[in-house]
Design a protein around this motif. Structure first.
Motif, PDB file in Angstrom:
ATOM      1  N   ASN A 118       0.806  -1.213   0.000  1.00  0.00           N
ATOM      2  CA  ASN A 118       0.000   0.000   0.000  1.00  0.00           C
ATOM      3  C   ASN A 118       0.846   1.274   0.000  1.00  0.00           C
ATOM      4  O   ASN A 118       0.298   2.372   0.054  1.00  0.00           O
ATOM      5  N   SER A 119       2.164   1.136  -0.029  1.00  0.00           N
ATOM      6  CA  SER A 119       3.040   2.304  -0.002  1.00  0.00           C
ATOM      7  C   SER A 119       3.150   2.925  -1.396  1.00  0.00           C
ATOM      8  O   SER A 119       2.722   2.353  -2.400  1.00  0.00           O
ATOM      9  N   VAL A 120       3.762   4.100  -1.430  1.00  0.00           N
ATOM     10  CA  VAL A 120       3.907   4.820  -2.700  1.00  0.00           C
ATOM     11  C   VAL A 120       5.114   4.344  -3.497  1.00  0.00           C
ATOM     12  O   VAL A 120       5.240   4.675  -4.682  1.00  0.00           O
ATOM     13  N   TRP A 121       6.004   3.568  -2.902  1.00  0.00           N
ATOM     14  CA  TRP A 121       7.273   3.245  -3.562  1.00  0.00           C
ATOM     15  C   TRP A 121       7.115   2.343  -4.774  1.00  0.00           C
ATOM     16  O   TRP A 121       7.840   2.522  -5.760  1.00  0.00           O
ATOM     17  N   PRO A 122       6.214   1.347  -4.786  1.00  0.00           N
ATOM     18  CA  PRO A 122       6.035   0.601  -6.043  1.00  0.00           C
ATOM     19  C   PRO A 122       5.575   1.476  -7.193  1.00  0.00           C
ATOM     20  O   PRO A 122       6.021   1.300  -8.340  1.00  0.00           O
ATOM     21  N   VAL A 123       4.702   2.432  -6.917  1.00  0.00           N
ATOM     22  CA  VAL A 123       4.239   3.342  -7.964  1.00  0.00           C
ATOM     23  C   VAL A 123       5.386   4.230  -8.443  1.00  0.00           C
ATOM     24  O   VAL A 123       5.562   4.460  -9.648  1.00  0.00           O
ATOM     25  N   ILE A 124       6.174   4.728  -7.502  1.00  0.00           N
ATOM     26  CA  ILE A 124       7.327   5.558  -7.875  1.00  0.00           C
ATOM     27  C   ILE A 124       8.328   4.753  -8.697  1.00  0.00           C
ATOM     28  O   ILE A 124       8.862   5.230  -9.717  1.00  0.00           O
ATOM     29  N   GLY A 184      -2.831   1.388  -8.580  1.00  0.00           N
ATOM     30  CA  GLY A 184      -1.854   2.281  -7.961  1.00  0.00           C
ATOM     31  C   GLY A 184      -1.893   2.146  -6.454  1.00  0.00           C
ATOM     32  O   GLY A 184      -1.715   1.061  -5.899  1.00  0.00           O
ATOM     33  N   LEU A 185      -2.137   3.248  -5.784  1.00  0.00           N
ATOM     34  CA  LEU A 185      -2.305   3.197  -4.335  1.00  0.00           C
ATOM     35  C   LEU A 185      -3.660   2.590  -4.001  1.00  0.00           C
ATOM     36  O   LEU A 185      -4.632   2.743  -4.730  1.00  0.00           O
ATOM     37  N   LYS A 186      -3.703   1.908  -2.884  1.00  0.00           N
ATOM     38  CA  LYS A 186      -4.926   1.213  -2.474  1.00  0.00           C
ATOM     39  C   LYS A 186      -5.293   1.640  -1.058  1.00  0.00           C
ATOM     40  O   LYS A 186      -4.434   2.014  -0.262  1.00  0.00           O
ATOM     41  N   PRO A 187      -6.599   1.607  -0.727  1.00  0.00           N
ATOM     42  CA  PRO A 187      -7.013   1.933   0.643  1.00  0.00           C
ATOM     43  C   PRO A 187      -6.278   1.045   1.642  1.00  0.00           C
ATOM     44  O   PRO A 187      -5.971  -0.108   1.325  1.00  0.00           O
ATOM     45  N   PRO A 188      -5.930   1.551   2.818  1.00  0.00           N
ATOM     46  CA  PRO A 188      -6.349   2.831   3.403  1.00  0.00           C
ATOM     47  C   PRO A 188      -5.481   4.023   3.025  1.00  0.00           C
ATOM     48  O   PRO A 188      -5.558   5.060   3.715  1.00  0.00           O
ATOM     49  N   VAL A 238      -4.426   7.439   1.294  1.00  0.00           N
ATOM     50  CA  VAL A 238      -5.241   8.600   0.917  1.00  0.00           C
ATOM     51  C   VAL A 238      -4.682   9.166  -0.375  1.00  0.00           C
ATOM     52  O   VAL A 238      -3.524   9.576  -0.441  1.00  0.00           O
ATOM     53  N   SER A 239      -5.482   9.178  -1.392  1.00  0.00           N
ATOM     54  CA  SER A 239      -5.059   9.655  -2.709  1.00  0.00           C
ATOM     55  C   SER A 239      -6.239  10.269  -3.428  1.00  0.00           C
ATOM     56  O   SER A 239      -7.389   9.825  -3.263  1.00  0.00           O
ATOM     57  N   TRP A 240      -5.972  11.301  -4.212  1.00  0.00           N
ATOM     58  CA  TRP A 240      -7.038  11.909  -4.995  1.00  0.00           C
ATOM     59  C   TRP A 240      -7.614  10.911  -5.998  1.00  0.00           C
ATOM     60  O   TRP A 240      -8.808  10.921  -6.272  1.00  0.00           O
ATOM     61  N   GLY A 241      -6.779  10.057  -6.565  1.00  0.00           N
ATOM     62  CA  GLY A 241      -7.265   9.052  -7.497  1.00  0.00           C
ATOM     63  C   GLY A 241      -8.215   8.073  -6.833  1.00  0.00           C
ATOM     64  O   GLY A 241      -9.239   7.680  -7.427  1.00  0.00           O
ATOM     65  N   ILE A 242      -7.909   7.654  -5.607  1.00  0.00           N
ATOM     66  CA  ILE A 242      -8.789   6.742  -4.872  1.00  0.00           C
ATOM     67  C   ILE A 242     -10.121   7.423  -4.576  1.00  0.00           C
ATOM     68  O   ILE A 242     -11.202   6.823  -4.729  1.00  0.00           O
ATOM     69  N   ASP A 243     -10.072   8.698  -4.149  1.00  0.00           N
ATOM     70  CA  ASP A 243     -11.307   9.414  -3.838  1.00  0.00           C
ATOM     71  C   ASP A 243     -12.163   9.623  -5.089  1.00  0.00           C
ATOM     72  O   ASP A 243     -13.404   9.521  -5.028  1.00  0.00           O
ATOM     73  N   ILE A 244     -11.529   9.915  -6.214  1.00  0.00           N
ATOM     74  CA  ILE A 244     -12.290  10.088  -7.459  1.00  0.00           C
ATOM     75  C   ILE A 244     -12.941   8.771  -7.864  1.00  0.00           C
ATOM     76  O   ILE A 244     -14.098   8.731  -8.300  1.00  0.00           O
ATOM     77  N   SER A 245     -12.215   7.673  -7.698  1.00  0.00           N
ATOM     78  CA  SER A 245     -12.757   6.368  -8.057  1.00  0.00           C
ATOM     79  C   SER A 245     -13.933   5.990  -7.162  1.00  0.00           C
ATOM     80  O   SER A 245     -14.967   5.498  -7.642  1.00  0.00           O
ATOM     81  N   SER A 246     -13.781   6.216  -5.861  1.00  0.00           N
ATOM     82  CA  SER A 246     -14.860   5.837  -4.936  1.00  0.00           C
ATOM     83  C   SER A 246     -16.079   6.746  -5.069  1.00  0.00           C
ATOM     84  O   SER A 246     -17.202   6.343  -4.743  1.00  0.00           O
ATOM     85  N   ALA A 247     -15.892   7.989  -5.540  1.00  0.00           N
ATOM     86  CA  ALA A 247     -17.017   8.923  -5.649  1.00  0.00           C
ATOM     87  C   ALA A 247     -17.731   8.824  -6.994  1.00  0.00           C
ATOM     88  O   ALA A 247     -18.838   9.364  -7.132  1.00  0.00           O
ATOM     89  N   SER A 248     -17.135   8.148  -7.958  1.00  0.00           N
ATOM     90  CA  SER A 248     -17.750   8.067  -9.293  1.00  0.00           C
ATOM     91  C   SER A 248     -19.155   7.443  -9.282  1.00  0.00           C
ATOM     92  O   SER A 248     -20.056   7.932  -9.968  1.00  0.00           O
ATOM     93  N   PRO A 249     -19.398   6.350  -8.542  1.00  0.00           N
ATOM     94  CA  PRO A 249     -20.760   5.771  -8.568  1.00  0.00           C
ATOM     95  C   PRO A 249     -21.826   6.681  -7.962  1.00  0.00           C
ATOM     96  O   PRO A 249     -23.018   6.481  -8.214  1.00  0.00           O
ATOM     97  N   TYR A 250     -21.413   7.687  -7.166  1.00  0.00           N
ATOM     98  CA  TYR A 250     -22.386   8.545  -6.483  1.00  0.00           C
ATOM     99  C   TYR A 250     -22.406   9.953  -7.065  1.00  0.00           C
ATOM    100  O   TYR A 250     -22.772  10.909  -6.363  1.00  0.00           O
ATOM    101  N   ILE A 251     -22.014  10.092  -8.335  1.00  0.00           N
ATOM    102  CA  ILE A 251     -21.872  11.434  -8.896  1.00  0.00           C
ATOM    103  C   ILE A 251     -23.211  12.172  -8.955  1.00  0.00           C
ATOM    104  O   ILE A 251     -23.268  13.398  -8.847  1.00  0.00           O
TER     105      ILE A 251
END
Length: 326
Positions: free
Chosen positions: A186-192, A270-274, A276-289
């Motif tokens: 869940n860390s940022v280092w694999p993505v980096i 990419g990053l996974k819960p828990p 905190v990432s803008w991409g995660i928030d955008i993904s989780s909010a898409s079904p409730y737009i």
């Protein structure tokens, strides 16, 4: 031959046409003390460098000033998010799911009942960390490999060129889906690490071309003729004059890496819960737009502003460092 005496009340200056003209002492001293003008000279007649000219232009560029202030604000809240929020991004209350703005919660709540404002603020830390670390890794690795290949040439240069061709043929998003899908961290280092792995060829090409151009200059050939070592040629003569394009491309790419991290997190690789990432928030909010558009708009807006600020900064730096645009 009669002895000539220097008259301190007068001074003689060449006219540039083979003649001379008389100048008063005050006028001669004024010419001697004249600071730099439009001819590219600095104080005391010293020539201005590319970096001093670039800094002078950047200070007068409103695009640079605005983007720098935005980026400075992002860096500050990334380091000390508690300055503007006292909540926890992981504290959620399902009873408040999808509710709108409330006192103390200006951005409302997302589908899990988490404070959108707090998560948006803490999401800046992830984006800035990924962008800066990925850019530094790409710049260092790409510059070293490209500069080495461009300076020495030969078989090593040909091999590196073919390797970069292979990496350029790999779609970035598809490569992320394949490589990061097997990562459980869940860390940022694999993505980096993924961004550095697929991002260094671009900087390598830029550094290689800059070094090849710089090493053909007369001052480099003169230093080589005087017996300068390869390390001295690279560090003292070539690198300072070849690094400007690398800085420009790296600055613009920083915004691209932030956008790429959000894209990969949105796709779930990419990053996974828990985290905190803008991409995660955008993904989780898409079904409730439809029911809670605020949960999608705020992290999306923060991401867009951040990427735009870094791209504007890169454009301003490019305009200041490119002599052809003067």
């Amino acid at each position: 031959m009669p002895e000539q005496h220097f008259d301190p009340a007068r001074a003689i200056a060449g006219t540039g046409m083979g003649g001379s003209m008389d100048l008063g002492v005050d006028e001669a001293e004024t010419l001697e003390r004249t600071p730099g003008g439009p001819d590219g000279t600095g104080p005391q007649g010293k020539p201005r460098s590319l970096w001093s000219d670039a800094w002078r232009d950047l200070r007068r560029n409103p695009v640079f000033i605005v983007s720098s202030l935005v980026i400075l604000f992002l860096i500050v809240i990334s380091l000390w998010p508690s300055l503007i929020t006292s909540g926890s991004p992981l504290k959620c209350d399902l009873a408040k799911a999808q509710e709108g703005s409330q006192p103390g919660h200006p951005f409302g709540f997302n589908g899990q009942g988490c404070d959108v404002y707090t998560r948006t603020v803490y999401g800046a830390r992830t984006s800035v960390t990924v962008g800066v670390c990925a850019t530094l890794g790409v710049a260092v690795l790409g510059s070293v490999l490209g500069a080495t290949a461009g300076f020495f040439g030969g078989v090593g240069d040909s091999v590196l060129s073919r390797i970069t061709d292979v990496f350029f043929a790999i779609p970035v998003v598809l490569g992320g889906l394949v490589l990061l899908s097997v990562v459980t961290s869940n860390s940022v280092w694999p993505v980096i690490g993924f961004m550095v792995l697929l991002g260094w060829p671009q900087l390598s090409r830029i550094a290689r071309g800059s070094v090849i151009t710089a090493k053909q200059n007369d001052y480099v050939q003169a230093a080589r003729a005087l017996g300068a070592s390869n390390s001295r040629l690279v560090l003292r003569h070539i690198a300072p004059n070849a690094i400007a394009p690398v800085i420009v491309v790296a600055t613009i790419a920083l915004g691209t890496y932030i956008s790429l991290e959000a894209t990969l997190s949105y796709l779930g690789v990419g990053l996974k819960p828990p985290s905190v990432s803008w991409g995660i928030d955008i993904s989780s909010a898409s079904p409730y737009i439809r029911n809670a558009p605020h949960a999608l708009l705020w992290p999306s807006g923060a991401l867009a502003i951040t990427v735009l600020a870094f791209i504007m900064l890169g454009d301003a730096v490019r305009d200041a460092l490119d002599p052809k645009l003067r």
